[in-house]
Motif scaffolding. Structure first.
Motif, short mmCIF file in Angstrom:
data_model
loop_
_atom_site.label_atom_id
_atom_site.label_comp_id
_atom_site.label_asym_id
_atom_site.label_seq_id
_atom_site.Cartn_x
_atom_site.Cartn_y
_atom_site.Cartn_z
N GLN A 175 0.86 -1.19 0.00
CA GLN A 175 0.00 0.00 0.00
C GLN A 175 0.89 1.24 0.00
O GLN A 175 0.67 2.20 -0.75
N GLU A 214 -4.30 -7.05 0.03
CA GLU A 214 -4.51 -5.67 0.46
C GLU A 214 -5.41 -4.97 -0.55
O GLU A 214 -5.33 -5.24 -1.75
N PHE A 252 -5.61 0.25 14.02
CA PHE A 252 -4.41 0.02 13.21
C PHE A 252 -3.72 1.36 13.06
O PHE A 252 -4.42 2.38 12.87
N GLY A 288 -10.12 0.18 7.26
CA GLY A 288 -10.27 1.52 7.83
C GLY A 288 -10.08 2.59 6.77
O GLY A 288 -9.91 2.28 5.59
N PHE A 310 -8.06 -2.09 3.15
CA PHE A 310 -8.39 -3.29 3.92
C PHE A 310 -7.33 -4.35 3.67
O PHE A 310 -6.59 -4.28 2.68
N GLY A 311 -7.23 -5.28 4.60
CA GLY A 311 -6.29 -6.38 4.42
C GLY A 311 -6.98 -7.67 4.86
O GLY A 311 -7.42 -7.77 5.99
N1 DAH Z 1 -2.10 -5.01 7.85
C1 DAH Z 1 -3.11 -5.53 8.75
C2 DAH Z 1 -2.64 -6.85 9.33
O1 DAH Z 1 -1.81 -7.47 8.76
C3 DAH Z 1 -4.39 -5.74 8.04
C4 DAH Z 1 -5.01 -4.44 7.63
C5 DAH Z 1 -5.83 -3.75 8.47
C6 DAH Z 1 -4.73 -3.92 6.39
C7 DAH Z 1 -6.40 -2.55 8.13
C8 DAH Z 1 -5.29 -2.69 6.02
C9 DAH Z 1 -6.12 -2.04 6.91
O2 DAH Z 1 -5.08 -2.15 4.86
O3 DAH Z 1 -6.69 -0.85 6.52
O4 DAH Z 1 -3.14 -7.25 10.34
#
Ligand code: DAH
Length: 345
Positions: A175, A214, A252, A288, A310-311
């Motif tokens: 990202q 992602e 996060f 988020g 989001f992920g």
């Molecule tokens: N990077 C987070 C994890 O590995 C997951 C995540 C949460 C990604 C919120 C996002 C985000 O892009 O907006 O737990």
């Protein structure tokens, strides 16, 4: 026929009879009919006979010659037939024998989920980004608003290669790379599937290597409602029509506000069952609104644009979708497990 001729004929007969091969028969032909053969030497005797006996003698030798030739020809036909028969027997193909099976692989269930997500998002106008698994601290943490000594680093036990290089702990690193690459240019609409790594002890729900996808959208007037609509669409496509999505507040460092996203349980349709622990909901991902500081650090003006991200964990999606209860199955390469997926598209 003279005694001598009788003898030659009977010798020839038995020699022809006992010839076991075409080569052997040819040797017999030379022995009897050749230039130096027995019949030719009988002919040579003619010159010693009185004139009047010559024609009759010659006739007899000719008859003998013809008789031997005929028998040789017959035998030759017989031997040729046998040789042909033997050759055919040797070449015989048993078409009733079962063939050798060619092993055909199946698509790995995680790749299947990845492809389904890619198709889904490509259909909504997203692009698919790819990036390095060996990542710099800068993209994995710094630009994601997780500076050194930030407590959030403890949430992600990291494999470090050197103090600035690591195995990416989340696709959120991509990202940051994509935000930086866009250089302030809008809109951004992409997903990034890939492998990530964490120093976890492997058990039924943890694996030191796993996969995430992602999602990132940045533009003017992007809101939490856009995120919710997108995720609802994704949940319905992945788990069956009519899935609902629920947001729970979370944290996060790279999003504000941050949410944990639950999907209405596809097994009981939200009524409550053992899979959803009788809550009717199953947690599937984190998401988020992109943190204004993250936008700023990457060269965007948070007053002029906003974004959601989001992920999602691919193992989690695959486990729910295909009823798999141990994450280690994805990494054991057990053919009995992998082959069960040839029935899915
Ligand atoms: N990077 C987070 C994890 O590995 C997951 C995540 C949460 C990604 C919120 C996002 C985000 O892009 O907006 O737990």
């Amino acid at each position: 026929m003279s005694e001598r001729m009788e003898q030659v004929l009977s010798e020839a007969r038995s020699a022809i009879e006992s010839a076991a091969s075409l080569d052997g028969l040819n040797a017999v032909r030379i022995q009897f009919l050749g230039k130096k053969g027995s019949i030719q030497s009988l002919m040579a005797e003619m010159k010693n006979l009185p004139r009047e006996e010559k024609p009759a003698f010659g006739q007899k030798v000719n008859d003998l010659k013809n008789e031997v030739s005929r028998r040789i020809e017959e035998k030759q036909a017989e031997l040729a037939k046998e040789a042909e028969k033997a050759r055919m027997a040797g070449e015989k193909i048993d078409i009733t024998l079962p063939g050798d099976n060619l092993e055909i692989g199946t698509i790995h269930p995680l790749i299947m989920i990845q492809q389904q997500l890619e198709d889904l998002f490509l259909g909504m106008g997203y692009t698919v980004a790819e990036g390095p698994e060996v990542e710099q601290d800068h993209y994995n943490f710094e630009l994601a608003n997780i500076p050194k000594d930030h407590p959030a680093r403890d949430m992600q036990d990291t494999f470090y290669i050197d103090p600035n290089t690591l195995l990416r702990t989340h696709t959120t690193a991509m990202q940051m790379r994509e935000l930086e690459k866009a250089n302030g240019k809008l809109p951004i609409k992409l997903i990034c599937p890939g492998k990530v790594y964490r120093r976890d002890d492997d058990d039924a729900t943890h694996s030191h290597q796993f996969m995430q996808c992602e999602g990132l959208v940045v533009g003017e007037h992007i809101t939490l409602a856009d995120l919710k609509g997108t995720l609802e669409y994704m949940a319905s496509a992945m788990f069956g029509k009519g899935r609902k999505v629920r947001f729970r507040p979370s944290y996060f460092p790279f999003t504000e506000p941050s949410v944990e996203v639950d999907v209405s349980c596809p097994f009981c349709n939200g009524k409550g069952c053992s899979v959803c622990k009788h809550t009717g909901w199953i947690e599937i991902l984190g998401a988020g609104m992109v943190h204004p500081h993250v936008l700023e650090m990457n060269g965007f003006d948070p007053k002029k644009c906003s974004g959601f991200a989001f992920g999602v964990g691919l193992e989690r999606v695959a486990m729910l979708k295909y009823g798999i209860d141990d994450i280690r199955n994805f990494y054991m390469n057990d053919l009995r497990f992998l082959k069960t997926f040839d029935r899915f598209d």
